[in-house]
Design a protein around this motif. Structure first.
Motif, PDB file in Angstrom:
ATOM      1  N   ALA A   8       0.843  -1.203   0.000  1.00 27.37           N
ATOM      2  CA  ALA A   8       0.000   0.000   0.000  1.00 27.37           C
ATOM      3  C   ALA A   8       0.870   1.242   0.000  1.00 27.37           C
ATOM      4  O   ALA A   8       1.830   1.349   0.771  1.00 27.37           O
ATOM      5  CB  ALA A   8      -0.904  -0.007   1.231  1.00 27.37           C
ATOM      6  N   ASN A   9       0.543   2.178  -0.885  1.00 31.43           N
ATOM      7  CA  ASN A   9       1.329   3.406  -0.984  1.00 31.43           C
ATOM      8  C   ASN A   9       0.455   4.544  -1.511  1.00 31.43           C
ATOM      9  O   ASN A   9      -0.014   4.510  -2.644  1.00 31.43           O
ATOM     10  CB  ASN A   9       2.532   3.180  -1.918  1.00 31.43           C
ATOM     11  CG  ASN A   9       3.420   4.405  -2.009  1.00 31.43           C
ATOM     12  OD1 ASN A   9       3.727   5.042  -0.999  1.00 31.43           O
ATOM     13  ND2 ASN A   9       3.834   4.739  -3.225  1.00 31.43           N
ATOM     14  N   ARG A  10       0.227   5.552  -0.656  1.00 34.17           N
ATOM     15  CA  ARG A  10      -0.517   6.756  -1.039  1.00 34.17           C
ATOM     16  C   ARG A  10      -1.886   6.439  -1.628  1.00 34.17           C
ATOM     17  O   ARG A  10      -2.283   6.960  -2.675  1.00 34.17           O
ATOM     18  CB  ARG A  10       0.304   7.586  -2.014  1.00 34.17           C
ATOM     19  CG  ARG A  10       1.607   8.113  -1.412  1.00 34.17           C
ATOM     20  CD  ARG A  10       2.363   8.975  -2.397  1.00 34.17           C
ATOM     21  NE  ARG A  10       3.607   9.477  -1.797  1.00 34.17           N
ATOM     22  CZ  ARG A  10       4.476  10.257  -2.439  1.00 34.17           C
ATOM     23  NH1 ARG A  10       4.226  10.621  -3.703  1.00 34.17           N
ATOM     24  NH2 ARG A  10       5.575  10.666  -1.838  1.00 34.17           N
ATOM     25  N   GLY A  11      -2.596   5.543  -0.970  1.00 31.02           N
ATOM     26  CA  GLY A  11      -3.954   5.230  -1.390  1.00 31.02           C
ATOM     27  C   GLY A  11      -4.065   4.245  -2.528  1.00 31.02           C
ATOM     28  O   GLY A  11      -5.171   3.908  -2.948  1.00 31.02           O
ATOM     29  N   LYS A  12      -2.923   3.761  -3.034  1.00 35.43           N
ATOM     30  CA  LYS A  12      -2.939   2.762  -4.095  1.00 35.43           C
ATOM     31  C   LYS A  12      -2.195   1.503  -3.640  1.00 35.43           C
ATOM     32  O   LYS A  12      -1.528   1.496  -2.618  1.00 35.43           O
ATOM     33  CB  LYS A  12      -2.305   3.313  -5.375  1.00 35.43           C
ATOM     34  CG  LYS A  12      -3.158   4.359  -6.076  1.00 35.43           C
ATOM     35  CD  LYS A  12      -2.677   4.562  -7.505  1.00 35.43           C
ATOM     36  CE  LYS A  12      -3.655   5.440  -8.276  1.00 35.43           C
ATOM     37  NZ  LYS A  12      -3.273   5.553  -9.699  1.00 35.43           N
ATOM     38  N   THR A  13      -2.319   0.465  -4.419  1.00 43.14           N
ATOM     39  CA  THR A  13      -1.619  -0.780  -4.137  1.00 43.14           C
ATOM     40  C   THR A  13      -0.580  -1.017  -5.222  1.00 43.14           C
ATOM     41  O   THR A  13      -0.926  -1.149  -6.403  1.00 43.14           O
ATOM     42  CB  THR A  13      -2.591  -1.971  -4.083  1.00 43.14           C
ATOM     43  OG1 THR A  13      -3.535  -1.761  -3.029  1.00 43.14           O
ATOM     44  CG2 THR A  13      -1.837  -3.270  -3.824  1.00 43.14           C
ATOM     45  N   SER A  32       0.677  -0.115 -10.447  1.00 45.53           N
ATOM     46  CA  SER A  32      -0.113   0.249  -9.281  1.00 45.53           C
ATOM     47  C   SER A  32      -1.595   0.145  -9.625  1.00 45.53           C
ATOM     48  O   SER A  32      -2.007   0.449 -10.756  1.00 45.53           O
ATOM     49  CB  SER A  32       0.192   1.682  -8.822  1.00 45.53           C
ATOM     50  OG  SER A  32       1.546   1.795  -8.415  1.00 45.53           O
ATOM     51  N   GLY A  34      -5.746   0.762  -7.937  1.00 43.08           N
ATOM     52  CA  GLY A  34      -6.510   1.457  -6.917  1.00 43.08           C
ATOM     53  C   GLY A  34      -7.216   0.538  -5.956  1.00 43.08           C
ATOM     54  O   GLY A  34      -7.687   0.967  -4.906  1.00 43.08           O
ATOM     55  N   ASP A  35      -7.302  -0.758  -6.275  1.00 38.36           N
ATOM     56  CA  ASP A  35      -8.039  -1.709  -5.455  1.00 38.36           C
ATOM     57  C   ASP A  35      -7.139  -2.898  -5.138  1.00 38.36           C
ATOM     58  O   ASP A  35      -6.724  -3.629  -6.042  1.00 38.36           O
ATOM     59  CB  ASP A  35      -9.295  -2.174  -6.205  1.00 38.36           C
ATOM     60  CG  ASP A  35     -10.240  -2.991  -5.342  1.00 38.36           C
ATOM     61  OD1 ASP A  35      -9.800  -3.524  -4.308  1.00 38.36           O
ATOM     62  OD2 ASP A  35     -11.422  -3.106  -5.715  1.00 38.36           O
ATOM     63  N   SER A  36      -6.873  -3.121  -3.853  1.00 39.43           N
ATOM     64  CA  SER A  36      -6.002  -4.230  -3.441  1.00 39.43           C
ATOM     65  C   SER A  36      -6.608  -5.579  -3.794  1.00 39.43           C
ATOM     66  O   SER A  36      -5.894  -6.566  -3.979  1.00 39.43           O
ATOM     67  CB  SER A  36      -5.728  -4.157  -1.944  1.00 39.43           C
ATOM     68  OG  SER A  36      -6.930  -4.293  -1.202  1.00 39.43           O
TER      69      SER A  36
END
Length: 332
Positions: A8-13, A32, A34-36
Protein backbone atom coordinates in the motif's frame (compact mmCIF):
# COMPACT_ATOMS: atom_id res chain seq x y z
CA UNK A 1 13.72 -15.80 -10.55
CA UNK A 2 11.43 -13.16 -9.03
CA UNK A 3 9.21 -12.85 -5.96
CA UNK A 4 6.14 -10.62 -6.26
CA UNK A 5 4.31 -8.76 -3.51
CA UNK A 6 1.81 -5.95 -3.02
CA UNK A 7 2.35 -2.82 -0.98
CA UNK A 8 0.00 0.00 0.00
CA UNK A 9 1.33 3.41 -0.98
CA UNK A 10 -0.52 6.76 -1.04
CA UNK A 11 -3.95 5.23 -1.39
CA UNK A 12 -2.94 2.76 -4.09
CA UNK A 13 -1.62 -0.78 -4.14
CA UNK A 14 1.77 -1.30 -5.76
CA UNK A 15 2.78 -4.63 -7.27
CA UNK A 16 6.48 -5.08 -6.58
CA UNK A 17 9.01 -7.40 -8.24
CA UNK A 18 11.92 -8.44 -6.00
CA UNK A 19 14.96 -10.22 -7.41
CA UNK A 20 18.65 -10.79 -6.82
CA UNK A 21 20.67 -8.02 -8.42
CA UNK A 22 24.44 -7.60 -8.62
CA UNK A 23 24.49 -5.94 -5.18
CA UNK A 24 21.75 -7.90 -3.42
CA UNK A 25 17.97 -8.01 -3.45
CA UNK A 26 16.31 -5.24 -5.47
CA UNK A 27 12.61 -4.31 -5.54
CA UNK A 28 11.01 -2.42 -8.40
CA UNK A 29 7.42 -1.37 -9.05
CA UNK A 30 5.65 -3.29 -11.79
CA UNK A 31 2.43 -1.28 -11.66
CA UNK A 32 -0.11 0.25 -9.28
CA UNK A 33 -3.82 -0.38 -8.80
CA UNK A 34 -6.51 1.46 -6.92
CA UNK A 35 -8.04 -1.71 -5.45
CA UNK A 36 -6.00 -4.23 -3.44
CA UNK A 37 -8.60 -6.89 -4.22
CA UNK A 38 -7.60 -6.70 -7.88
CA UNK A 39 -3.90 -6.86 -7.05
CA UNK A 40 -4.03 -9.99 -4.87
CA UNK A 41 -4.90 -12.57 -7.58
CA UNK A 42 -2.38 -10.97 -9.97
CA UNK A 43 0.42 -11.24 -7.39
CA UNK A 44 -0.55 -14.83 -6.60
CA UNK A 45 -0.53 -15.84 -10.27
CA UNK A 46 2.79 -14.04 -10.95
CA UNK A 47 4.46 -15.83 -8.05
CA UNK A 48 3.28 -19.21 -9.26
CA UNK A 49 4.32 -18.45 -12.85
CA UNK A 50 7.79 -17.33 -11.78
CA UNK A 51 8.35 -20.37 -9.57
CA UNK A 52 6.94 -22.90 -12.03
CA UNK A 53 9.03 -21.44 -14.85
CA UNK A 54 12.25 -21.17 -12.84
CA UNK A 55 12.50 -24.30 -10.72
CA UNK A 56 12.59 -26.88 -13.57
CA UNK A 57 15.67 -25.19 -15.07
CA UNK A 58 17.24 -24.87 -11.62
CA UNK A 59 17.38 -28.54 -10.54
CA UNK A 60 18.94 -31.72 -11.88
CA UNK A 61 16.91 -34.46 -13.53
CA UNK A 62 18.11 -37.49 -11.52
CA UNK A 63 15.88 -40.18 -12.96
CA UNK A 64 17.37 -43.59 -13.70
CA UNK A 65 20.48 -42.71 -11.66
CA UNK A 66 21.60 -40.19 -14.27
CA UNK A 67 22.28 -36.50 -13.75
CA UNK A 68 20.72 -34.42 -16.48
CA UNK A 69 18.67 -31.27 -16.96
CA UNK A 70 15.00 -30.60 -17.56
CA UNK A 71 13.84 -28.88 -20.76
CA UNK A 72 13.39 -25.12 -20.97
CA UNK A 73 10.76 -25.17 -23.73
CA UNK A 74 8.10 -24.09 -21.24
CA UNK A 75 9.66 -20.61 -20.99
CA UNK A 76 8.16 -19.62 -24.34
CA UNK A 77 4.67 -19.88 -22.85
CA UNK A 78 5.31 -16.90 -20.57
CA UNK A 79 5.21 -14.47 -23.47
CA UNK A 80 3.73 -16.38 -26.41
CA UNK A 81 0.06 -17.37 -25.95
CA UNK A 82 0.36 -19.70 -28.95
CA UNK A 83 3.01 -21.71 -27.11
CA UNK A 84 0.78 -22.41 -24.12
CA UNK A 85 -0.94 -25.38 -25.76
CA UNK A 86 2.48 -27.06 -25.81
CA UNK A 87 2.44 -27.14 -22.01
CA UNK A 88 -0.23 -29.84 -22.27
CA UNK A 89 1.26 -32.03 -24.98
CA UNK A 90 4.63 -33.36 -23.80
CA UNK A 91 5.66 -36.58 -22.06
CA UNK A 92 9.20 -35.83 -20.91
CA UNK A 93 8.67 -37.01 -17.32
CA UNK A 94 5.86 -37.13 -14.81
CA UNK A 95 7.20 -34.28 -12.69
CA UNK A 96 8.12 -31.96 -15.57
CA UNK A 97 4.72 -32.44 -17.25
CA UNK A 98 3.04 -31.89 -13.87
CA UNK A 99 4.88 -28.56 -13.55
CA UNK A 100 3.94 -27.60 -17.11
CA UNK A 101 0.28 -28.29 -16.36
CA UNK A 102 0.43 -26.13 -13.23
CA UNK A 103 2.16 -23.40 -15.24
CA UNK A 104 -0.63 -23.55 -17.82
CA UNK A 105 -3.19 -23.15 -15.02
CA UNK A 106 -1.26 -20.23 -13.47
CA UNK A 107 -1.07 -18.41 -16.81
CA UNK A 108 -4.82 -18.91 -17.28
CA UNK A 109 -5.42 -17.57 -13.76
CA UNK A 110 -3.36 -14.49 -14.58
CA UNK A 111 -5.36 -13.83 -17.74
CA UNK A 112 -8.58 -14.14 -15.73
CA UNK A 113 -7.25 -11.73 -13.11
CA UNK A 114 -6.33 -9.19 -15.79
CA UNK A 115 -9.84 -9.07 -17.24
CA UNK A 116 -10.97 -6.61 -14.55
CA UNK A 117 -8.05 -4.17 -14.81
CA UNK A 118 -7.44 -1.27 -17.27
CA UNK A 119 -5.33 -1.77 -20.39
CA UNK A 120 -2.25 0.08 -19.02
CA UNK A 121 -2.14 -2.44 -16.13
CA UNK A 122 -2.39 -5.35 -18.56
CA UNK A 123 0.47 -3.90 -20.60
CA UNK A 124 2.66 -3.46 -17.50
CA UNK A 125 2.05 -7.04 -16.31
CA UNK A 126 2.79 -8.54 -19.72
CA UNK A 127 5.91 -6.39 -19.98
CA UNK A 128 7.00 -7.83 -16.63
CA UNK A 129 6.56 -11.36 -17.97
CA UNK A 130 8.68 -10.39 -20.97
CA UNK A 131 11.49 -9.29 -18.66
CA UNK A 132 11.20 -12.42 -16.54
CA UNK A 133 11.27 -14.74 -19.56
CA UNK A 134 14.08 -12.89 -21.33
CA UNK A 135 16.41 -12.67 -18.34
CA UNK A 136 15.81 -16.25 -17.23
CA UNK A 137 16.34 -17.57 -20.75
CA UNK A 138 19.60 -15.62 -21.09
CA UNK A 139 20.86 -16.85 -17.72
CA UNK A 140 20.04 -20.48 -18.54
CA UNK A 141 21.69 -20.20 -21.96
CA UNK A 142 24.86 -18.80 -20.40
CA UNK A 143 24.86 -21.56 -17.75
CA UNK A 144 24.41 -24.21 -20.46
CA UNK A 145 27.20 -22.79 -22.59
CA UNK A 146 24.82 -22.03 -25.46
CA UNK A 147 25.38 -19.20 -27.91
CA UNK A 148 22.67 -16.75 -26.87
CA UNK A 149 23.78 -14.04 -29.30
CA UNK A 150 25.01 -10.62 -28.17
CA UNK A 151 25.60 -10.46 -24.44
CA UNK A 152 22.51 -9.08 -22.75
CA UNK A 153 22.61 -6.43 -20.05
CA UNK A 154 20.76 -8.49 -17.44
CA UNK A 155 19.71 -7.15 -14.05
CA UNK A 156 18.20 -10.25 -12.45
CA UNK A 157 20.62 -12.81 -11.11
CA UNK A 158 19.82 -16.53 -11.42
CA UNK A 159 21.79 -19.34 -9.80
CA UNK A 160 21.33 -23.02 -10.58
CA UNK A 161 20.16 -24.89 -7.48
CA UNK A 162 19.12 -21.70 -5.68
CA UNK A 163 16.15 -20.13 -7.51
CA UNK A 164 14.90 -16.88 -5.98
CA UNK A 165 11.16 -17.67 -6.06
CA UNK A 166 8.18 -18.30 -3.81
CA UNK A 167 7.79 -22.08 -4.24
CA UNK A 168 4.62 -22.44 -2.15
CA UNK A 169 1.79 -22.87 -4.65
CA UNK A 170 -0.45 -24.56 -2.07
CA UNK A 171 -0.17 -28.05 -3.57
CA UNK A 172 3.58 -28.75 -3.17
CA UNK A 173 4.17 -29.05 -6.93
CA UNK A 174 7.79 -27.92 -6.68
CA UNK A 175 8.76 -29.73 -3.48
CA UNK A 176 11.74 -32.07 -3.67
CA UNK A 177 9.54 -34.80 -2.14
CA UNK A 178 6.95 -34.46 -4.90
CA UNK A 179 9.64 -34.75 -7.57
CA UNK A 180 11.10 -37.85 -5.91
CA UNK A 181 7.66 -39.41 -5.54
CA UNK A 182 6.84 -38.99 -9.23
CA UNK A 183 10.32 -40.14 -10.30
CA UNK A 184 9.84 -43.36 -8.33
CA UNK A 185 6.47 -43.97 -9.96
CA UNK A 186 7.92 -43.82 -13.46
CA UNK A 187 11.00 -45.91 -12.65
CA UNK A 188 11.17 -48.91 -14.95
CA UNK A 189 8.18 -48.05 -17.13
CA UNK A 190 8.33 -47.73 -20.90
CA UNK A 191 7.98 -44.48 -22.83
CA UNK A 192 4.49 -45.54 -23.93
CA UNK A 193 3.48 -46.31 -20.34
CA UNK A 194 4.86 -42.96 -19.19
CA UNK A 195 2.82 -41.21 -21.88
CA UNK A 196 -0.36 -42.89 -20.60
CA UNK A 197 0.53 -41.96 -17.01
CA UNK A 198 1.02 -38.31 -18.03
CA UNK A 199 -2.43 -38.28 -19.66
CA UNK A 200 -3.98 -39.68 -16.46
CA UNK A 201 -2.08 -37.17 -14.36
CA UNK A 202 -3.47 -34.29 -16.42
CA UNK A 203 -7.01 -35.61 -15.96
CA UNK A 204 -6.66 -35.94 -12.18
CA UNK A 205 -4.92 -32.61 -11.64
CA UNK A 206 -7.32 -30.71 -13.89
CA UNK A 207 -10.36 -32.29 -12.22
CA UNK A 208 -9.05 -31.41 -8.78
CA UNK A 209 -8.30 -27.82 -9.81
CA UNK A 210 -11.87 -27.44 -11.14
CA UNK A 211 -13.50 -29.03 -8.11
CA UNK A 212 -15.45 -26.73 -5.79
CA UNK A 213 -15.39 -29.29 -2.95
CA UNK A 214 -13.01 -27.98 -0.29
CA UNK A 215 -12.65 -31.50 1.12
CA UNK A 216 -11.15 -33.02 -2.03
CA UNK A 217 -7.42 -33.68 -1.76
CA UNK A 218 -4.82 -34.64 -4.35
CA UNK A 219 -2.09 -36.33 -2.34
CA UNK A 220 -0.73 -38.17 -5.37
CA UNK A 221 -1.27 -36.46 -8.76
CA UNK A 222 -0.73 -39.77 -10.58
CA UNK A 223 -3.06 -41.95 -8.56
CA UNK A 224 -6.12 -40.55 -6.83
CA UNK A 225 -8.35 -37.80 -5.54
CA UNK A 226 -9.80 -38.36 -2.07
CA UNK A 227 -12.95 -36.49 -1.06
CA UNK A 228 -14.65 -36.49 2.33
CA UNK A 229 -17.23 -33.70 2.26
CA UNK A 230 -18.54 -32.11 5.41
CA UNK A 231 -21.56 -33.87 6.94
CA UNK A 232 -20.91 -37.15 5.08
CA UNK A 233 -21.36 -39.20 8.29
CA UNK A 234 -18.00 -40.91 7.98
CA UNK A 235 -18.25 -41.86 4.29
CA UNK A 236 -15.78 -40.80 1.60
CA UNK A 237 -15.14 -41.30 -2.11
CA UNK A 238 -11.89 -41.94 -3.98
CA UNK A 239 -11.29 -41.47 -7.71
CA UNK A 240 -8.43 -43.77 -8.61
CA UNK A 241 -6.39 -43.81 -11.84
CA UNK A 242 -4.45 -46.85 -13.08
CA UNK A 243 -1.00 -47.17 -11.55
CA UNK A 244 1.78 -45.86 -13.82
CA UNK A 245 3.04 -48.86 -15.77
CA UNK A 246 -0.19 -50.86 -15.43
CA UNK A 247 -0.82 -53.22 -18.33
CA UNK A 248 -3.66 -52.81 -20.79
CA UNK A 249 -6.18 -54.04 -18.20
CA UNK A 250 -5.52 -51.13 -15.85
CA UNK A 251 -8.80 -49.25 -15.36
CA UNK A 252 -10.07 -46.16 -13.60
CA UNK A 253 -12.07 -46.86 -10.43
CA UNK A 254 -14.47 -45.02 -8.16
CA UNK A 255 -14.53 -46.29 -4.58
CA UNK A 256 -16.89 -45.45 -1.75
CA UNK A 257 -15.52 -46.07 1.73
CA UNK A 258 -16.29 -45.35 5.36
CA UNK A 259 -14.44 -44.71 8.58
CA UNK A 260 -14.99 -47.22 11.38
CA UNK A 261 -14.00 -46.33 14.98
CA UNK A 262 -11.09 -48.48 16.13
CA UNK A 263 -12.94 -48.88 19.44
CA UNK A 264 -16.25 -50.65 18.63
CA UNK A 265 -17.78 -49.15 21.78
CA UNK A 266 -17.40 -45.61 20.42
CA UNK A 267 -19.86 -43.79 18.18
CA UNK A 268 -18.43 -42.38 14.96
CA UNK A 269 -19.07 -38.78 16.01
CA UNK A 270 -17.11 -39.31 19.23
CA UNK A 271 -14.33 -41.65 18.08
CA UNK A 272 -10.71 -41.01 19.02
CA UNK A 273 -9.30 -42.96 16.06
CA UNK A 274 -10.76 -44.72 13.04
CA UNK A 275 -9.75 -46.90 10.10
CA UNK A 276 -11.03 -46.37 6.57
CA UNK A 277 -12.17 -49.25 4.40
CA UNK A 278 -13.66 -49.59 0.92
CA UNK A 279 -17.34 -50.56 0.79
CA UNK A 280 -18.16 -50.52 -2.93
CA UNK A 281 -16.06 -50.21 -6.05
CA UNK A 282 -17.02 -49.19 -9.57
CA UNK A 283 -14.59 -50.08 -12.35
CA UNK A 284 -15.10 -47.66 -15.22
CA UNK A 285 -15.47 -49.07 -18.75
CA UNK A 286 -13.47 -46.16 -20.20
CA UNK A 287 -11.16 -43.41 -18.98
CA UNK A 288 -13.16 -40.43 -17.64
CA UNK A 289 -12.63 -36.83 -18.61
CA UNK A 290 -11.61 -34.19 -16.09
CA UNK A 291 -15.06 -32.61 -16.40
CA UNK A 292 -16.76 -35.92 -15.59
CA UNK A 293 -14.68 -36.35 -12.45
CA UNK A 294 -15.29 -32.75 -11.42
CA UNK A 295 -19.03 -33.21 -11.91
CA UNK A 296 -19.02 -36.33 -9.74
CA UNK A 297 -17.05 -34.68 -6.92
CA UNK A 298 -19.15 -31.52 -7.00
CA UNK A 299 -22.30 -33.66 -6.86
CA UNK A 300 -20.96 -35.45 -3.77
CA UNK A 301 -19.94 -32.14 -2.23
CA UNK A 302 -23.43 -30.73 -2.72
CA UNK A 303 -25.20 -33.90 -1.56
CA UNK A 304 -22.86 -35.64 0.91
CA UNK A 305 -25.65 -37.86 2.28
CA UNK A 306 -25.72 -39.70 -1.06
CA UNK A 307 -22.50 -41.51 -0.09
CA UNK A 308 -24.36 -43.54 2.55
CA UNK A 309 -26.90 -44.56 -0.11
CA UNK A 310 -24.12 -45.51 -2.53
CA UNK A 311 -22.47 -47.62 0.18
CA UNK A 312 -25.69 -49.67 0.47
CA UNK A 313 -25.91 -50.34 -3.27
CA UNK A 314 -25.85 -54.01 -4.25
CA UNK A 315 -23.57 -55.60 -6.83
CA UNK A 316 -24.59 -54.53 -10.34
CA UNK A 317 -26.62 -51.55 -9.13
CA UNK A 318 -26.28 -48.09 -10.66
CA UNK A 319 -25.29 -45.47 -8.10
CA UNK A 320 -28.02 -42.88 -7.67
CA UNK A 321 -27.49 -39.73 -9.74
CA UNK A 322 -24.71 -41.30 -11.82
CA UNK A 323 -24.08 -43.89 -14.51
CA UNK A 324 -21.63 -45.77 -12.26
CA UNK A 325 -22.21 -49.51 -11.85
CA UNK A 326 -21.09 -51.35 -8.70
CA UNK A 327 -18.63 -54.01 -9.80
CA UNK A 328 -17.55 -55.19 -6.33
CA UNK A 329 -18.80 -55.02 -2.74
CA UNK A 330 -16.64 -55.43 0.34
CA UNK A 331 -18.53 -56.86 3.29
CA UNK A 332 -17.19 -56.22 6.80
Amino acid sequence: MTIYSQHANRGKTQILASYQGPDGVVSTTVTSLGDSRLAAPIVDALNRISALATVPVSVHDRRARHVGYYPSKHLAALTDPAARAGLLSGAHSLWYEYVCLRLHQALADLENALVAVPDPIKIAIRSELNVEESELRSAVAEFSGEDSGPEADTLRHWEFGRPFVNQDDGVRTLDHETREQLDLQEAGITAEEREKAVVNLRVLVTAHAQCTDMWASLDDPCRDIFAEPYDSDGFFVTVRAPEPGDDADGSWEIEVGRWEPDDPEEEFEEHSSATGSTVVRCVLPASPTADEITGLLNFVGEQPKVLAEWADAHLGAVLEGTALVVTKRYES
